[in-house]
Scaffold this motif. Structure first.
Motif, PDB file in Angstrom:
ATOM      1  N   TYR A 180       0.893  -1.060   0.064  1.00  0.00           N
ATOM      2  CA  TYR A 180       0.005  -0.107   0.007  1.00  0.00           C
ATOM      3  C   TYR A 180       0.873   1.356   0.107  1.00  0.00           C
ATOM      4  CZ  TYR A 180      -3.330  -3.787   1.367  1.00  0.00           C
ATOM      5  OH  TYR A 180      -3.920  -4.736   1.150  1.00  0.00           O
ATOM      6  N   ARG A 181       0.367   2.305  -0.553  1.00  0.00           N
ATOM      7  CA  ARG A 181       1.063   3.763  -0.807  1.00  0.00           C
ATOM      8  C   ARG A 181       0.087   4.694  -0.474  1.00  0.00           C
ATOM      9  NH1 ARG A 181       4.857   2.854  -5.967  1.00  0.00           N
ATOM     10  NH2 ARG A 181       6.349   1.312  -5.060  1.00  0.00           N
ATOM     11  N   ILE A 182       0.574   5.871  -0.267  1.00  0.00           N
ATOM     12  CA  ILE A 182      -0.293   6.892   0.241  1.00  0.00           C
ATOM     13  C   ILE A 182      -0.129   7.906  -1.136  1.00  0.00           C
ATOM     14  CG2 ILE A 182      -0.611   9.107   1.746  1.00  0.00           C
ATOM     15  CD1 ILE A 182       0.505   7.209   3.787  1.00  0.00           C
ATOM     16  N   TYR A 183      -1.192   8.310  -1.646  1.00  0.00           N
ATOM     17  CA  TYR A 183      -1.220   9.551  -2.855  1.00  0.00           C
ATOM     18  C   TYR A 183      -1.886  10.717  -2.043  1.00  0.00           C
ATOM     19  CZ  TYR A 183      -2.410  11.852  -6.953  1.00  0.00           C
ATOM     20  OH  TYR A 183      -2.422  12.714  -7.977  1.00  0.00           O
ATOM     21  N   ILE A 184      -1.148  11.916  -1.965  1.00  0.00           N
ATOM     22  CA  ILE A 184      -1.605  12.975  -1.763  1.00  0.00           C
ATOM     23  C   ILE A 184      -1.930  13.634  -2.799  1.00  0.00           C
ATOM     24  CG2 ILE A 184      -0.793  15.389  -0.825  1.00  0.00           C
ATOM     25  CD1 ILE A 184       1.238  13.636   1.037  1.00  0.00           C
ATOM     26  N   ARG A 185      -3.158  13.983  -3.105  1.00  0.00           N
ATOM     27  CA  ARG A 185      -3.864  14.432  -3.987  1.00  0.00           C
ATOM     28  C   ARG A 185      -3.554  15.990  -4.508  1.00  0.00           C
ATOM     29  NH1 ARG A 185      -8.779  12.190  -5.652  1.00  0.00           N
ATOM     30  NH2 ARG A 185      -9.356  10.396  -4.440  1.00  0.00           N
ATOM     31  N   LYS A 186      -3.597  16.197  -5.861  1.00  0.00           N
ATOM     32  CA  LYS A 186      -3.440  17.445  -6.628  1.00  0.00           C
ATOM     33  C   LYS A 186      -3.809  18.713  -5.627  1.00  0.00           C
ATOM     34  CE  LYS A 186      -3.192  19.787 -10.733  1.00  0.00           C
ATOM     35  NZ  LYS A 186      -3.939  19.862 -12.417  1.00  0.00           N
ATOM     36  N   GLU A 187      -4.984  18.769  -5.274  1.00  0.00           N
ATOM     37  CA  GLU A 187      -5.537  19.967  -4.394  1.00  0.00           C
ATOM     38  C   GLU A 187      -4.696  20.059  -3.148  1.00  0.00           C
ATOM     39  OE1 GLU A 187      -8.670  16.609  -4.077  1.00  0.00           O
ATOM     40  OE2 GLU A 187      -7.380  17.460  -5.591  1.00  0.00           O
ATOM     41  N   SER A 188      -4.068  19.261  -2.662  1.00  0.00           N
ATOM     42  CA  SER A 188      -3.272  19.411  -1.386  1.00  0.00           C
ATOM     43  C   SER A 188      -1.734  20.039  -1.595  1.00  0.00           C
ATOM     44  CB  SER A 188      -3.156  18.230  -0.545  1.00  0.00           C
ATOM     45  OG  SER A 188      -4.724  17.879  -0.010  1.00  0.00           O
ATOM     46  N   MET A 189      -1.115  19.917  -2.791  1.00  0.00           N
ATOM     47  CA  MET A 189      -0.020  19.904  -3.163  1.00  0.00           C
ATOM     48  C   MET A 189       0.571  21.566  -2.893  1.00  0.00           C
ATOM     49  SD  MET A 189       1.401  17.180  -3.938  1.00  0.00           S
ATOM     50  CE  MET A 189       3.011  17.690  -4.927  1.00  0.00           C
ATOM     51  N   GLN A 190      -0.309  22.397  -3.023  1.00  0.00           N
ATOM     52  CA  GLN A 190       0.323  23.728  -2.692  1.00  0.00           C
ATOM     53  C   GLN A 190       0.635  23.999  -1.241  1.00  0.00           C
ATOM     54  OE1 GLN A 190       1.338  26.093  -4.927  1.00  0.00           O
ATOM     55  NE2 GLN A 190       2.373  26.757  -3.092  1.00  0.00           N
ATOM     56  N   LYS A 191      -0.300  23.330  -0.399  1.00  0.00           N
ATOM     57  CA  LYS A 191      -0.096  23.402   1.047  1.00  0.00           C
ATOM     58  C   LYS A 191       0.836  22.302   1.512  1.00  0.00           C
ATOM     59  CE  LYS A 191      -3.947  22.804   3.617  1.00  0.00           C
ATOM     60  NZ  LYS A 191      -5.185  22.168   4.251  1.00  0.00           N
ATOM     61  N   LEU A 192       1.242  21.343   0.935  1.00  0.00           N
ATOM     62  CA  LEU A 192       2.456  20.327   1.177  1.00  0.00           C
ATOM     63  C   LEU A 192       3.524  21.359   0.750  1.00  0.00           C
ATOM     64  CD1 LEU A 192       3.777  18.020   1.793  1.00  0.00           C
ATOM     65  CD2 LEU A 192       3.246  17.297  -0.549  1.00  0.00           C
ATOM     66  N   ARG A 193       3.879  21.824  -0.452  1.00  0.00           N
ATOM     67  CA  ARG A 193       4.848  22.622  -0.818  1.00  0.00           C
ATOM     68  C   ARG A 193       5.388  23.891   0.056  1.00  0.00           C
ATOM     69  NH1 ARG A 193       2.077  22.568  -5.866  1.00  0.00           N
ATOM     70  NH2 ARG A 193       2.960  21.149  -7.211  1.00  0.00           N
ATOM     71  N   ASP A 194       4.229  24.507   0.461  1.00  0.00           N
ATOM     72  CA  ASP A 194       4.492  25.642   1.480  1.00  0.00           C
ATOM     73  C   ASP A 194       4.954  25.146   2.961  1.00  0.00           C
ATOM     74  OD1 ASP A 194       3.396  27.280  -0.271  1.00  0.00           O
ATOM     75  OD2 ASP A 194       1.428  27.368   0.492  1.00  0.00           O
ATOM     76  N   LEU A 195       4.589  23.907   3.445  1.00  0.00           N
ATOM     77  CA  LEU A 195       4.956  23.507   4.626  1.00  0.00           C
ATOM     78  C   LEU A 195       6.506  23.014   4.427  1.00  0.00           C
ATOM     79  CD1 LEU A 195       2.192  21.190   5.669  1.00  0.00           C
ATOM     80  CD2 LEU A 195       2.997  23.109   7.034  1.00  0.00           C
ATOM     81  N   VAL A 196       6.671  22.157   3.312  1.00  0.00           N
ATOM     82  CA  VAL A 196       7.909  21.591   3.414  1.00  0.00           C
ATOM     83  C   VAL A 196       9.252  22.245   2.602  1.00  0.00           C
ATOM     84  CG1 VAL A 196       7.100  19.425   3.743  1.00  0.00           C
ATOM     85  CG2 VAL A 196       7.494  20.077   1.176  1.00  0.00           C
ATOM     86  N   LYS A 197       8.890  23.269   1.658  1.00  0.00           N
ATOM     87  CA  LYS A 197       9.788  23.951   0.805  1.00  0.00           C
ATOM     88  C   LYS A 197      11.148  24.334   1.706  1.00  0.00           C
ATOM     89  CE  LYS A 197      10.375  27.326  -2.616  1.00  0.00           C
ATOM     90  NZ  LYS A 197       9.519  28.388  -3.375  1.00  0.00           N
ATOM     91  N   PRO A 198      10.916  24.983   2.849  1.00  0.00           N
ATOM     92  CA  PRO A 198      11.971  25.615   3.733  1.00  0.00           C
ATOM     93  C   PRO A 198      12.992  24.550   3.877  1.00  0.00           C
ATOM     94  CG  PRO A 198      10.070  26.499   4.688  1.00  0.00           C
ATOM     95  CD  PRO A 198       9.803  25.452   3.633  1.00  0.00           C
ATOM     96  N   PHE A 199      12.869  23.164   3.855  1.00  0.00           N
ATOM     97  CA  PHE A 199      13.516  22.167   4.618  1.00  0.00           C
ATOM     98  C   PHE A 199      13.866  21.186   3.432  1.00  0.00           C
ATOM     99  CE2 PHE A 199      10.070  23.224   7.420  1.00  0.00           C
ATOM    100  CZ  PHE A 199      10.835  23.682   8.345  1.00  0.00           C
ATOM    101  N   ILE A 200      13.513  21.421   2.106  1.00  0.00           N
ATOM    102  CA  ILE A 200      14.121  20.649   0.892  1.00  0.00           C
ATOM    103  C   ILE A 200      15.097  21.441   0.125  1.00  0.00           C
ATOM    104  CG2 ILE A 200      13.262  19.753  -1.304  1.00  0.00           C
ATOM    105  CD1 ILE A 200      10.842  18.857  -0.005  1.00  0.00           C
TER     106      ILE A 200
END
Length: 135
Positions: A115-135
């Motif tokens: 099993y894998r987790i898929y984070i949908r397209k509509e959540s990607m901007q929120k995800l980018r905003d959260l992790v961008k400072p650490f990548i």
């Protein structure tokens, strides 16, 4: 991670796919008691598990590292490769990602009953905003 490593990271190159080349960094950690504590949290009797306190400890930094090690872009969203976990543990991870970060996630099954987790397209901007400072 430098205090935990005995040498500098090594650049790796993967040319298996004919379309593009993928690069990565490989590093080895030292054998330190603090790292053994983390290992013991995620492995019980040699089986990989999701610790019950992950909901407290999973933050933006940990999420960024998780994505960099086990994430893959797919169809506008993000796959988190959780193949080695049980269905119960992957569902727990789905719940944590939704509760802590508000991500719209779905469960994906592979051909090998993994099993894998898929984070949908509509959540990607929120995800980018959260992790961008650490990548």
């Amino acid at each position: 991670m430098s205090p935990f490593c005995g040498s500098m990271p090594v650049l790796t190159k993967d040319t298996r796919k004919k379309v593009s080349t993928h690069y990565g960094l490989t590093f080895k950690t030292r054998a330190l008691p603090i790292l053994t504590e983390y290992y013991d949290k995620f492995y019980v009797n040699g089986v990989k598990i999701i610790p019950t306190d992950l909901i407290i400890n999973l933050d933006e930094v940990a999420l960024a590292y998780w994505i960099m090690s086990d994430g893959a872009y797919e169809k506008g969203g993000l796959i988190l490769c959780t193949d080695s976990y049980t269905l119960k543990d992957v569902c727990l991870l789905l719940g944590i990602l939704h509760y802590k970060f508000g991500f719209n996630c779905t469960l994906r099954s592979t051909n090998n009953n993994q099993y894998r987790i898929y984070i949908r397209k509509e959540s990607m901007q929120k995800l980018r905003d959260l992790v961008k400072p650490f990548i």
